[in-house]
Design an enzyme around this catalytic site. Structure first.
Site, short mmCIF file in Angstrom:
data_model
loop_
_atom_site.label_atom_id
_atom_site.label_comp_id
_atom_site.label_asym_id
_atom_site.label_seq_id
_atom_site.Cartn_x
_atom_site.Cartn_y
_atom_site.Cartn_z
N HIS A 197 4.33 -11.85 -23.16
CA HIS A 197 4.26 -13.30 -22.93
C HIS A 197 3.54 -13.62 -21.62
O HIS A 197 2.57 -14.39 -21.60
CB HIS A 197 5.68 -13.87 -22.90
N GLU A 198 4.03 -13.03 -20.54
CA GLU A 198 3.42 -13.34 -19.25
C GLU A 198 1.98 -12.86 -19.17
O GLU A 198 1.14 -13.46 -18.50
CB GLU A 198 4.25 -12.73 -18.11
N HIS A 254 -0.27 -15.53 -20.45
CA HIS A 254 -0.58 -16.49 -19.40
C HIS A 254 -1.67 -15.94 -18.48
O HIS A 254 -2.59 -16.66 -18.08
CB HIS A 254 0.66 -16.77 -18.56
#
Length: 712
Positions: free
Chosen positions: A504-505, A508
């Site tokens: 997920h990160e 980003h």
């Protein structure tokens, strides 16, 4: 959904950083304060080894002074206002302040101390005043409005703006209007006071939460009280105890990597309840770190500010600039998902109660029971034990898997570099390049918890991408997590939840790294809150795919690839406990909206306000909101007020977007290129709905999300 946060620094208008000059030296020059001097480190990254606490305040004050001079130059120009000499000049202002603030506020989250916290409190009103001095500058707004009107109502003779230039112009004009530029002088004074007070309260809320989290220890000195806990969790608790001067004992903390495994595996119900009570009462203990009164003040002041600016409530103000547009649309989505999630959670609660009765516990299911018994049910029903999975998820192998997925999709390469200054010895630094060696950006990764670091996981930047003199200035991006630490006998072994957090990160990070725009205020993650989670959440989907698991899930001792049998069990258990996961998330989203749709001040006790709100939507006692009011840092000290719904809004997008790959091939080069060009590279240069349609060729459908969560 994982417990994730996402940090974007938006402290001042025009936050920027120094351009690249040299790449082979490490010293700074030209000033005694290393924050103000030219950064002659490789890639002009921050010279962390030279920076001391006392450097920050004078550097930020100097940055404020410099930016004010730049604003004065724009305002006092004898030339007629144009797009270049007003809008672009404003976007380029604040170079020094931007680069210093990015370091300061990032360190305040990742490696803070009492001195930094005090500096932040001292600076908050000054930063707020500086921001207001720009946003409420009447002469500056007149120039901005002149340019805006030239192009919107009478600009036939003007040169045609690109879509990106139009977006920058529109954003700049709207930002000033939304910041009070059209208010009367008296109302501007009121707004300044509100902004100043809110800036201090937001800081205090976060400081209190960190102090509460760090203050608690569950100290165990009897081996029998460790029953049910896996060996690596016991070893980690022993390491924690030794670090705290309690060698020979075991210490569990309120860091997620400590408290959540304890709740999941400890067979001691009394101790589970004890640590759970501490976790869910953070900021709610009537002590020096209590957040109840602060929570009320923040919610009420936000309402007052929104109404001063002409909106019904804070949510209406925030959502005007989102994909959702208004609170009604947000609540419509949340309510559409709430009832099926709640019904599924009630079935799951019945299953837990049945297992408890088998063990002779004829009591109601409590939140402290849920993780323990759901893990037992998962093991019984699917023969899937998370401890069976963890040896295949060592942190380095997971990192390599993330890199491989990124390479397969976008052709990127990652090379660890050791000559860059770091703010902590646990941080690693990486060059990110195209296949042909072209440098894309620099990536920092900071993965383990410590007392100086706030909880959660987030991506941020030390420098946003932009074009300077026709050349792409590379971004400097960072991802921060709080994963289980390595022990003396094993590397850091992640749960699958932590694996998806890593993916997920990194999504980003890709949004920041691959940005390819002209203006820094539109770069990377500078997009609407309910669009920013699309690049991160779509990455999670690859983590669970069998083809991807076999790329990186290898036993840390034997090197054995994760067996098909375990992958099959993971697949069968894919929607297990999703009633709970969806309900606790939606409850927090609804609580966020309840706080930020008030049109009259909250006068009741915060605990009563929260309890009433949750009872009104039908939440039952075995589940509480993922974040209670006094530790809901996303909305009270982060950037997610009236925006926590955005994870599920973006999940509609990411589920539909991933279906474009899943329905063709997992690493479809055509789809990957479309996603990169239309989403990852574009930042905030166009309306997000347009960007999504350009990628997908159609509006997103909700069915893939319902299928993914087992709610259909």
């Amino acid at each position: 959904m994982n417990k994730k946060t996402f940090l974007i620094l938006t402290t001042v208008i025009g936050m920027s950083v120094a351009s690249c000059k040299k790449e082979n030296t490490v010293a700074t020059s030209g000033h005694d304060n290393p924050l103000i001097a030219n950064w002659e480190t490789p890639y002009q990254t921050p010279p962390f080894e030279l920076i001391k606490n006392e450097h920050f305040e004078p550097a930020i004050l100097e940055g404020i002074k410099e930016q004010q001079k730049e604003i004065d130059a724009i305002v006092n120009s004898k030339e007629p206002a144009t797009f270049e000499n007003t809008i672009v000049a404003l976007d380029n202002s604040g170079e020094l302040l931007g680069r210093v603030a990015s370091v300061f506020y990032n360190l305040s989250s990742t490696d803070t101390n009492d001195t930094l916290q005090k500096i932040a409190q001292d600076l908050a009103p000054k930063m707020s005043e500086h921001s207001d001095n720009i946003n409420l500058n009447e002469k500056l707004f007149e120039r901005i409005k002149k340019v805006y009107n030239d192009y919107s109502i009478g600009g036939n003779e003007k040169p045609v703006l690109t879509s990106e230039q139009k977006m920058l112009l529109d954003n700049t004009y709207k930002r000033f209007v939304r910041s009070g530029a059209n208010l009367s002088a008296a109302d501007k004074d009121k707004l300044r006071k509100l902004n100043s007070e809110l800036s201090l309260l937001n800081l205090k809320y976060g400081d209190n939460l960190l102090a509460e989290t760090n203050a608690y220890e569950l100290v165990i000195d009897k081996k029998e009280d460790l029953a049910g806990l896996p060996n690596e969790i016991i070893e980690a608790a022993a390491v924690e105890a030794k670090a705290k001067g309690k060698e020979g004992k075991w210490v569990f903390t309120l860091s997620n990597s400590s408290v959540m495994p304890f709740l999941q595996y400890s067979s001691n119900r009394g101790l589970r309840q004890q640590i759970w009570n501490a976790y869910q009462k953070r900021g709610n203990n009537d002590n020096a770190n209590d957040n109840k009164e602060i929570t009320t003040k923040i919610a009420n002041l936000r309402m007052e500010k929104a109404q001063l600016l002409g909106y019904k409530n804070h949510a209406a103000y925030v959502l005007e600039e989102s994909m959702a547009k208004n609170p009604e649309n947000v609540n419509a989505l949340l309510n559409k998902l709430w009832l099926p999630a709640l019904e599924k959670a009630k079935v799951e609660a019945s299953d837990i109660a049945a297992m408890m009765r088998k063990e002779g516990i004829n009591e109601d299911v409590t939140p402290a029971d849920w993780r323990y018994y759901s893990e037992k049910i998962r093991k019984e029903r699917f023969d899937l034990d998370e401890q069976e999975m963890k040896p295949y998820f060592s942190i380095d192998q997971v990192r390599d898997g993330v890199f491989k997925v990124t390479e397969n999709l976008y052709g990127l390469k990652f090379k660890e570099v050791t000559n860059l200054p770091k703010y902590h010895n646990e941080v690693t630094t990486w060059e990110v390049t195209e296949k042909d060696g072209t440098l894309i950006g620099i990536l920092y990764m900071d993965m383990f918890p410590r007392v100086s670091k706030r909880g959660g996981a987030w991506m941020t930047s030390f420098r946003d991408q932009e074009m300077l003199d026709g050349k792409r200035r590379i971004p400097v991006i960072s991802i921060v997590c709080n994963f289980t630490k390595p022990t003396a006998d094993a590397p850091a072994l992640l749960t699958f939840d932590e694996v998806t957090t890593y993916f997920h990160e990194f999504g980003h990070a890709l949004h920041g790294l691959l940005s390819n725009v002209n203006y820094k205020s539109l770069a990377g993650t500078n997009v609407s809150r309910d669009f920013v989670e699309l690049p991160s959440q779509i990455m999670e989907n690859w983590a669970a795919e069998p083809e991807v698991l076999k790329m990186f899930a290898k036993h840390y001792k034997t090197g054995e690839v994760i067996p098909d049998a375990i992958i099959e069990k993971m697949k069968k258990a894919g929607t297990f406990n999703q009633g709970f996961a969806t309900t606790e998330y939606l409850a927090a989203s609804l609580l966020d909206m309840q706080y930020h749709t008030i049109e009259k001040p909250i006068t009741t006790d915060i605990n009563t306000f929260e309890l009433t709100g949750m009872k009104n939507v039908g939440l039952f006692d075995a589940i509480i909101p993922r974040y209670r009011s006094t530790y809901f840092s996303h909305i009270f000290s982060g950037g997610y007020s009236a925006g926590y719904y955005s994870y599920i809004w973006s999940e509609v997008l990411d589920s539909d977007a991933f279906d474009a790959f899943k329905s063709t091939t997992l690493f479809n080069p055509e789809k990957a290129k479309l996603f990169r060009v239309n989403i990852l590279e574009k930042g905030g240069t166009e309306d997000p709905a347009v960007l999504y349609r350009n990628f997908r060729g159609a509006e997103p459908k909700i069915e893939p999300l319902l299928n993914k969560r087992g709610l259909n």
